[in-house]
Motif scaffolding. Sequence first.
Motif, PDB file in Angstrom:
ATOM      1  N   TRP A   8       0.803  -1.220   0.000  1.00  0.00           N
ATOM      2  CA  TRP A   8       0.000   0.000   0.000  1.00  0.00           C
ATOM      3  C   TRP A   8       0.838   1.273   0.000  1.00  0.00           C
ATOM      4  CZ3 TRP A   8      -5.013   0.127  -1.009  1.00  0.00           C
ATOM      5  CH2 TRP A   8      -5.780  -1.039  -0.826  1.00  0.00           C
ATOM      6  N   TRP A  64      -6.535   4.352  -3.289  1.00  0.00           N
ATOM      7  CA  TRP A  64      -6.126   4.889  -1.979  1.00  0.00           C
ATOM      8  C   TRP A  64      -5.787   6.373  -2.098  1.00  0.00           C
ATOM      9  CZ3 TRP A  64      -6.298   3.242   2.924  1.00  0.00           C
ATOM     10  CH2 TRP A  64      -5.539   3.921   3.878  1.00  0.00           C
ATOM     11  N   TRP A 102      -6.731  -1.487   5.350  1.00  0.00           N
ATOM     12  CA  TRP A 102      -6.867  -0.491   4.295  1.00  0.00           C
ATOM     13  C   TRP A 102      -8.195  -0.634   3.566  1.00  0.00           C
ATOM     14  CZ3 TRP A 102      -2.571  -3.300   5.506  1.00  0.00           C
ATOM     15  CH2 TRP A 102      -1.436  -2.588   5.895  1.00  0.00           C
ATOM     16  N   GLY A 153      -7.833   7.374   1.384  1.00  0.00           N
ATOM     17  CA  GLY A 153      -8.118   6.355   2.390  1.00  0.00           C
ATOM     18  C   GLY A 153      -9.460   6.547   3.054  1.00  0.00           C
ATOM     19  N   ALA A 204      -0.557   3.748   7.213  1.00  0.00           N
ATOM     20  CA  ALA A 204      -1.819   4.396   7.590  1.00  0.00           C
ATOM     21  C   ALA A 204      -2.121   4.263   9.074  1.00  0.00           C
ATOM     22  CB  ALA A 204      -2.966   3.791   6.783  1.00  0.00           C
TER      23      ALA A 204
END
Length: 595
Positions: free
Chosen positions: A223, A418, A290, A423, A230
């Motif tokens: 990611w 993303w 995610w 997100g 994240a």
Amino acid sequence: MTIATPAVYFRVEPTDPHTHLFNVTMVVARPAARQELALPVWIPGSYLVREFSKNLQQLKARQNGEEVTLRQLDKHRWIASCARNQPLTLTYQVAAYDHSVRTAWLDGSRGFFNGTSLCLRAVGHEDKPHGIDIAPPARIKGWQAATSLTPVKVNRAGFGTYAAANYDELVDSPVELGRFWSARFTACGVPHRIVVAGAAPTFDGERLVADTRRICETEIRFWHGRRKPAHAHYLFMLNVVDDGYGGLEHKNSTALICGRRDLPRVGEKQAPEGYNTLLGLISHEYFHTWNVKRMRPAEFARHDYDAENYTGLLWFFEGFTSYYDDLLLRRAGLIDHAAYLRLLTKTINQVQQTPGRKVQSVAEASFDAWVKYYRQDENTPNSTVSYYTKGSLVALCLDLALRQHGKATLDDVMRGLWRRTRGGPMSLDDVLQVLHDLTGRSWAGEIQRWAYGTDDLPLKELLASQGIAMQPDTAAPAQRLGMRVQEGAVGIAVKAVLSGGPAEQAGFMAGDEWLGIELADGDAWRLHRLDDLALYAGAARRATALVSRDRRLLRLPIALQPAASPTAMPDTVRLNVDDAELARNWLREENPGAA
């Protein structure tokens, strides 16, 4: 870090675990004049109204030392006739008998709860800071507590006060209690913890931690590349039982269940067969960090805890996660090409052997999850399809088609989404736009056919483009006959009869017990397993099934297909590598650039 004073505070006490009751105290610091209170009816990630209020009892309210009248509005909501802006205290108990990851459990050896099962929602205060104090049992020593919530004042065992920014964070942070094994590790700079309850003394914790770390590092790099992840921390909670499997994702943690025999053992180089299944579960739930917990359906931008929350995109959020869970095990080097193709073959056969794939699209299955996927019955295989398994094959088709097109892969699409959504909430339009931006053409037609249609997916052609041959294979006896059964010491229990198969044409129905067969020459044989058919029937094309239904004995003429003959109803396949170099290009370990 500055911790805000909680507007809503809870104290949870497993006072006497042998009663299976959690005692809960709730304080609303500044309630409304007629404060509404509600317990969720479902838990995000598990799309079924589970009526958690059925476990709540002895609800009482007090203010300024005086009892406050509570009026119940419906199955899960109450109104407290209290004064405005003066602390309101509620006390109640919650019965905890569910061993799953979805609700709450409490006995003398272990406790576990999700906030959706224990924590009433103070309506109007959901966005304000919340706090929770987790207490140890009074008469049992040696327990610990683990949760992903922010600690405020906590002892070495984990008991004490924790903070949550709001109600959503509070109920999205389950709590594990008891005597558990624990380990910590770092993945790409992010601290992780894993707690394991119920494992046998032979459990190889070091191997589980090492393999879990590889999964986490692979997915973080997938990611983010080398950029900041994240999440700031993560907790795995694994409950080990004699026989069980499942998981539920949360924003900074996951609750998992596995069988005791599936764990690796100290001194044994070869892990049990079920260990790869456990690693796939860990990979799946971690990928949700995610894909669904942050990047999520627009309909889930704010959860409504009082009713079903519908979306037609579970095929993307669960299905695409299911595609990547095993693929990233391969990229992490935890399984080889052959093992991955075996797992993929299993998924393809599960979908191809489900007649419901011709009845319901995977998008419709997503929307109907509330009434179909979690409420399966005898007709489920004939009327619906899994958004997990078929959704993963939609992801496979899209990935292989993109690779064939040559300008992008599904990895690029996921990272592009993303970036586009930051997100956060997303829609199908976002998916289509990212696909167009990356490739310069529309993919709406493919998505419409694959996710919103019921035609079979072009798996054979697309797999061939990556060096994988899909060939017909011989189906298992139950599949050839068009039924799903449970075999035991006493006989063959029919669990489902598949549309269009020999069993349906013979008149079988779910609930039948198949006792034996009678052949044309008059010989009759008792059956204990369907494999016995090949032994007793040989090359016979037809037989009479001897069946018990509601204590009545029935004779049902049935067509038998030769055991060595591939069947087209439903399809059973196997995968072989035709071009090793092409296959490696798809399955290779990757180090993606920064997202």
